[in-house]
Write a protein that holds these residues in place. Structure first.
Motif, PDB file in Angstrom:
ATOM      1  N   GLN A 135      14.999  18.050 -41.201  1.00 33.44           N
ATOM      2  CA  GLN A 135      14.048  17.664 -42.253  1.00 33.44           C
ATOM      3  C   GLN A 135      14.561  18.072 -43.626  1.00 33.44           C
ATOM      4  OE1 GLN A 135      10.472  19.544 -40.487  1.00 33.44           O
ATOM      5  NE2 GLN A 135       9.482  17.537 -40.666  1.00 33.44           N
ATOM      6  N   VAL A 136      15.077  19.292 -43.732  1.00 34.60           N
ATOM      7  CA  VAL A 136      15.600  19.777 -45.015  1.00 34.60           C
ATOM      8  C   VAL A 136      16.736  18.884 -45.510  1.00 34.60           C
ATOM      9  CG1 VAL A 136      16.918  21.653 -46.094  1.00 34.60           C
ATOM     10  CG2 VAL A 136      14.888  22.174 -44.755  1.00 34.60           C
ATOM     11  N   LEU A 137      17.664  18.541 -44.612  1.00 37.15           N
ATOM     12  CA  LEU A 137      18.811  17.713 -45.009  1.00 37.15           C
ATOM     13  C   LEU A 137      18.373  16.316 -45.435  1.00 37.15           C
ATOM     14  CD1 LEU A 137      21.482  18.681 -42.317  1.00 37.15           C
ATOM     15  CD2 LEU A 137      21.319  19.462 -44.681  1.00 37.15           C
ATOM     16  N   LEU A 138      17.407  15.739 -44.722  1.00 40.28           N
ATOM     17  CA  LEU A 138      16.949  14.394 -45.056  1.00 40.28           C
ATOM     18  C   LEU A 138      16.181  14.384 -46.378  1.00 40.28           C
ATOM     19  CD1 LEU A 138      16.828  11.463 -44.314  1.00 40.28           C
ATOM     20  CD2 LEU A 138      14.894  11.916 -42.803  1.00 40.28           C
ATOM     21  N   VAL A 139      15.356  15.388 -46.607  1.00 37.39           N
ATOM     22  CA  VAL A 139      14.622  15.470 -47.885  1.00 37.39           C
ATOM     23  C   VAL A 139      15.589  15.671 -49.041  1.00 37.39           C
ATOM     24  CG1 VAL A 139      13.040  16.898 -49.244  1.00 37.39           C
ATOM     25  CG2 VAL A 139      12.433  16.260 -46.906  1.00 37.39           C
ATOM     26  N   ALA A 140      16.564  16.571 -48.870  1.00 35.29           N
ATOM     27  CA  ALA A 140      17.527  16.850 -49.943  1.00 35.29           C
ATOM     28  C   ALA A 140      18.324  15.597 -50.303  1.00 35.29           C
ATOM     29  CB  ALA A 140      18.463  17.978 -49.518  1.00 35.29           C
TER      30      ALA A 140
ATOM     31  N   TRP B  36      27.497  23.922 -43.509  1.00 33.49           N
ATOM     32  CA  TRP B  36      27.216  25.354 -43.673  1.00 33.49           C
ATOM     33  C   TRP B  36      25.793  25.683 -43.225  1.00 33.49           C
ATOM     34  CZ3 TRP B  36      23.535  27.480 -47.059  1.00 33.49           C
ATOM     35  CH2 TRP B  36      23.545  28.870 -47.139  1.00 33.49           C
ATOM     36  N   TRP B  37      24.835  24.833 -43.596  1.00 36.85           N
ATOM     37  CA  TRP B  37      23.433  25.062 -43.255  1.00 36.85           C
ATOM     38  C   TRP B  37      23.216  25.000 -41.749  1.00 36.85           C
ATOM     39  CZ3 TRP B  37      19.018  26.650 -45.495  1.00 36.85           C
ATOM     40  CH2 TRP B  37      17.810  26.363 -44.848  1.00 36.85           C
ATOM     41  N   LEU B  38      23.809  23.987 -41.109  1.00 36.86           N
ATOM     42  CA  LEU B  38      23.574  23.786 -39.679  1.00 36.86           C
ATOM     43  C   LEU B  38      24.313  24.794 -38.804  1.00 36.86           C
ATOM     44  CD1 LEU B  38      23.833  19.904 -39.609  1.00 36.86           C
ATOM     45  CD2 LEU B  38      21.770  21.228 -39.213  1.00 36.86           C
ATOM     46  N   MET B  39      25.402  25.338 -39.311  1.00 39.66           N
ATOM     47  CA  MET B  39      26.213  26.249 -38.511  1.00 39.66           C
ATOM     48  C   MET B  39      25.813  27.716 -38.681  1.00 39.66           C
ATOM     49  SD  MET B  39      28.120  24.506 -36.643  1.00 39.66           S
ATOM     50  CE  MET B  39      29.184  23.111 -36.398  1.00 39.66           C
ATOM     51  N   GLN B  40      24.586  27.966 -39.091  1.00 40.66           N
ATOM     52  CA  GLN B  40      24.124  29.341 -39.290  1.00 40.66           C
ATOM     53  C   GLN B  40      22.926  29.646 -38.393  1.00 40.66           C
ATOM     54  OE1 GLN B  40      24.732  31.364 -43.230  1.00 40.66           O
ATOM     55  NE2 GLN B  40      24.180  29.333 -43.909  1.00 40.66           N
ATOM     56  N   PRO B  41      23.126  29.796 -37.109  1.00 39.12           N
ATOM     57  CA  PRO B  41      22.003  30.131 -36.218  1.00 39.12           C
ATOM     58  C   PRO B  41      21.424  31.499 -36.540  1.00 39.12           C
ATOM     59  CG  PRO B  41      24.110  30.332 -35.053  1.00 39.12           C
ATOM     60  CD  PRO B  41      24.398  29.685 -36.375  1.00 39.12           C
ATOM     61  N   ARG B  42      22.208  32.343 -37.248  1.00 42.49           N
ATOM     62  CA  ARG B  42      21.680  33.662 -37.609  1.00 42.49           C
ATOM     63  C   ARG B  42      20.420  33.571 -38.452  1.00 42.49           C
ATOM     64  NH1 ARG B  42      26.161  31.681 -37.549  1.00 42.49           N
ATOM     65  NH2 ARG B  42      26.354  31.541 -39.764  1.00 42.49           N
ATOM     66  N   MET B  43      20.287  32.499 -39.187  1.00 40.39           N
ATOM     67  CA  MET B  43      19.136  32.377 -40.083  1.00 40.39           C
ATOM     68  C   MET B  43      17.820  32.337 -39.315  1.00 40.39           C
ATOM     69  SD  MET B  43      20.417  29.795 -43.081  1.00 40.39           S
ATOM     70  CE  MET B  43      18.878  30.029 -43.969  1.00 40.39           C
ATOM     71  N   ALA B  44      17.887  31.920 -38.071  1.00 45.77           N
ATOM     72  CA  ALA B  44      16.660  31.869 -37.267  1.00 45.77           C
ATOM     73  C   ALA B  44      16.066  33.260 -37.066  1.00 45.77           C
ATOM     74  CB  ALA B  44      16.958  31.225 -35.913  1.00 45.77           C
ATOM     75  N   ASN B  45      16.920  34.292 -37.109  1.00 45.49           N
ATOM     76  CA  ASN B  45      16.424  35.666 -36.981  1.00 45.49           C
ATOM     77  C   ASN B  45      15.735  36.137 -38.256  1.00 45.49           C
ATOM     78  OD1 ASN B  45      17.571  35.820 -34.403  1.00 45.49           O
ATOM     79  ND2 ASN B  45      19.572  36.376 -35.259  1.00 45.49           N
ATOM     80  N   VAL B  46      16.154  35.556 -39.373  1.00 45.89           N
ATOM     81  CA  VAL B  46      15.584  35.952 -40.664  1.00 45.89           C
ATOM     82  C   VAL B  46      14.374  35.092 -41.009  1.00 45.89           C
ATOM     83  CG1 VAL B  46      16.084  36.267 -43.116  1.00 45.89           C
ATOM     84  CG2 VAL B  46      17.887  36.646 -41.412  1.00 45.89           C
ATOM     85  N   LEU B  47      14.542  33.779 -40.773  1.00 46.46           N
ATOM     86  CA  LEU B  47      13.456  32.836 -41.057  1.00 46.46           C
ATOM     87  C   LEU B  47      13.051  32.152 -39.753  1.00 46.46           C
ATOM     88  CD1 LEU B  47      14.956  31.158 -44.260  1.00 46.46           C
ATOM     89  CD2 LEU B  47      13.169  32.892 -44.196  1.00 46.46           C
TER      90      LEU B  47
END
Length: 485
Positions: free
Chosen positions: A199-204, A178-189
């Motif tokens: 990095q987020v996935l490896l830390v989590a 779900w996290w990786l398949m949301q390119p829309r988030m790049a427009n928000v963040l």
């Protein structure tokens, strides 16, 4: 009065058995959830930094890179208690995961450097780090579980433990996808990009792993010691062995250090039973590596960026855990109870053969993914709980040391064999794929079925005779027996 006491004792034993199973299931769900994420990051990070064509070579190199660490681990088995060993490796890998997550963002050695090269050392090191996760985290966890479980509890509870792990894998792979398949988030963040995503996935996943020691401590605190013996014959043998160790002379102690370091390898070579377990792991891994490589090739075909590749790799993994959860609950446990270990062991290559034939008859992207999913489900939901129960009537050296050789060197040797086959197919060309795979898989399946039959028969004989497999080898290799000879 005695009947009442017996009834109360049985109730108490059942209660603590459920507590123990519940906590083990929780810990294993966390371990597999963490591993599920890290495993898929391994392939996409390596492809991005080093290059996809060198994946077969990486599997070969990782096999030899792990050997020194297995010798060190073998020595630690005799120095640390079982639950300390599990906790130690979970903490080490959790902390190392966070360090690697930081280095992924480095502009020169990490993901931001978009130039793939076989000379980028960081990609190789990260690959070896993830490849060492199964023998030093997953395998050590199972060794701990096998040491505190009886054959009867394995039949009743191992399928439940595996089902819980499938929930953990399904939850983590679903969130990662779900996290990786949301390119829309790049427009928000604006910070969201390939580097940040990984990095987020490896830390989590690393933080998840750091939670496992707390569950292990809860098991040791809440479950009385008398319910942690596991296979009673093996427990009594290990207690006698500990007493013998305390009365050894200086020269005998030096010999023991050497034996504790290399004992797992020696027993692995000498004990046919261990070679049988190795055969089950080896033959599965050889076939799996072929499909795993083909899956990565398929994922790269239509990917627009690195996150697309990783997200595509997570899709079949989510399906694997979902089907595996259902199969572990409604298939594994009933079959183990009704048919026994020997029949179930023989079912593993038989079921795998069905999907391999389908792949050979209709080679396509769908056949690659179907074969990959089927092999993973059969292995993790059916084969793994059965295979792990085979270690219960064995000595500590077999449970921990020889198991580490099987899950590290043996598994990597299998991956090396499968990778060599992949290299050969690449060299011969795709036109030869069906012919080569047909001949290769036929030989593998025949040997797999024969190994499963012999291994299941030996396990059933050991349980029937209340035997501790490996005890006779340890007595033969002791300095006392050498003097007697």
């Amino acid at each position: 009065m005695s009947e009442r006491v017996t009834h109360h004792t049985e109730q108490e034993a059942r209660k603590y058995e459920w507590y123990k199973t519940g906590l083990i299931s929780l810990a294993f769900a966390i371990v597999i959830g963490s591993y599920t994420v890290i495993l898929e990051l391994k392939n996409s990070v390596f492809v991005q930094i080093v290059g996809g064509k060198l994946l077969p070579n990486a599997r070969i190199i990782s096999m030899f890179a792990l050997i020194p660490f297995i010798f060190l681990y073998s020595r630690m088995v005799d120095k640390l208690r079982r639950y300390y060993l599990v906790s130690f490796y979970c903490v080490i890998y959790g902390l190392l995961g966070i360090v690697f997550a930081y280095l992924l963002g480095h502009p020169a050695i990490g993901i931001p450097n978009a130039t793939s090269s076989p000379y980028r050392l960081f990609g190789w090191i990260f690959y070896i780090f993830v490849e060492s996760y199964p023998p030093f985290v997953v395998s050590v966890f199972w060794a701990f579980v096998n040491s505190i479980s009886s054959p009867q509890s394995a039949k009743k509870n191992y399928a439940l433990i595996v089902a819980a792990s499938k929930l953990g894998g399904m939850f983590c792979s679903g969130l990662a996808m779900w996290w990786l398949m949301q390119p829309r988030m790049a427009n928000v963040l604006p910070i969201v990009n390939d580097t940040y995503n990984h990095q987020v996935l490896l830390v989590a996943s690393s933080i998840l792993l750091l939670l496992v020691p707390f569950v292990i401590i809860a098991i040791m605190k809440w479950i009385p010691g008398k319910y942690m013996h596991g296979y009673e014959a093996a427990y009594r043998f290990e207690k006698k062995r500990e007493v013998a160790q305390e009365s050894k002379s200086f020269l005998q102690s030096i010999y023991s250090v050497w034996q504790s370091t290399t004992g797992g390898l020696i027993v692995f070579i000498r004990q046919p039973y261990v070679l049988g377990i190795f055969g089950m792991v080896f033959l599965y891994e050889v076939v799996y590596v072929v499909f795993s490589y083909l899956r990565v090739v398929e994922a790269q075909k239509n990917a627009l960026c690195m996150s697309d590749v990783t997200g595509t790799l997570f899709k079949p993994i989510f399906v694997v855990h979902f089907i595996g959860f259902v199969f572990a609950l409604v298939g594994t446990q009933p079959l183990l109870r009704l048919m026994g270990e020997r029949f179930c062991l023989m079912m593993i290559p038989s079921m795998s053969a069905i999907f391999l034939i389908y792949f050979l008859l209709s080679y396509s992207s769908e056949a690659v993914y179907a074969g990959f999913i089927a092999l993973r489900v059969i292995n993790y939901a059916f084969s793994q709980p059965i295979r792990e129960s085979l270690y219960i009537p064995t000595t500590k050296d077999l449970k921990f040391k020889s198991k580490s050789w099987i899950d590290a060197f043996g598994s990597k040797f299998a991956k090396t064999t499968g990778s060599t086959f992949n290299i050969a197919v690449n060299w011969a060309g795709q036109g030869w794929l069906t012919t080569l795979c047909g001949a290769f898989f036929t030989c593998i399946l025949a040997l797999w079925l024969f190994t499963a039959y012999l291994l299941g028969r030996r396990y059933e004989q050991a349980i029937a005779k209340n035997e501790v497999i490996g005890a006779e080898e340890e007595l033969e290799t002791s300095p006392e027996s050498a003097k007697a000879n």
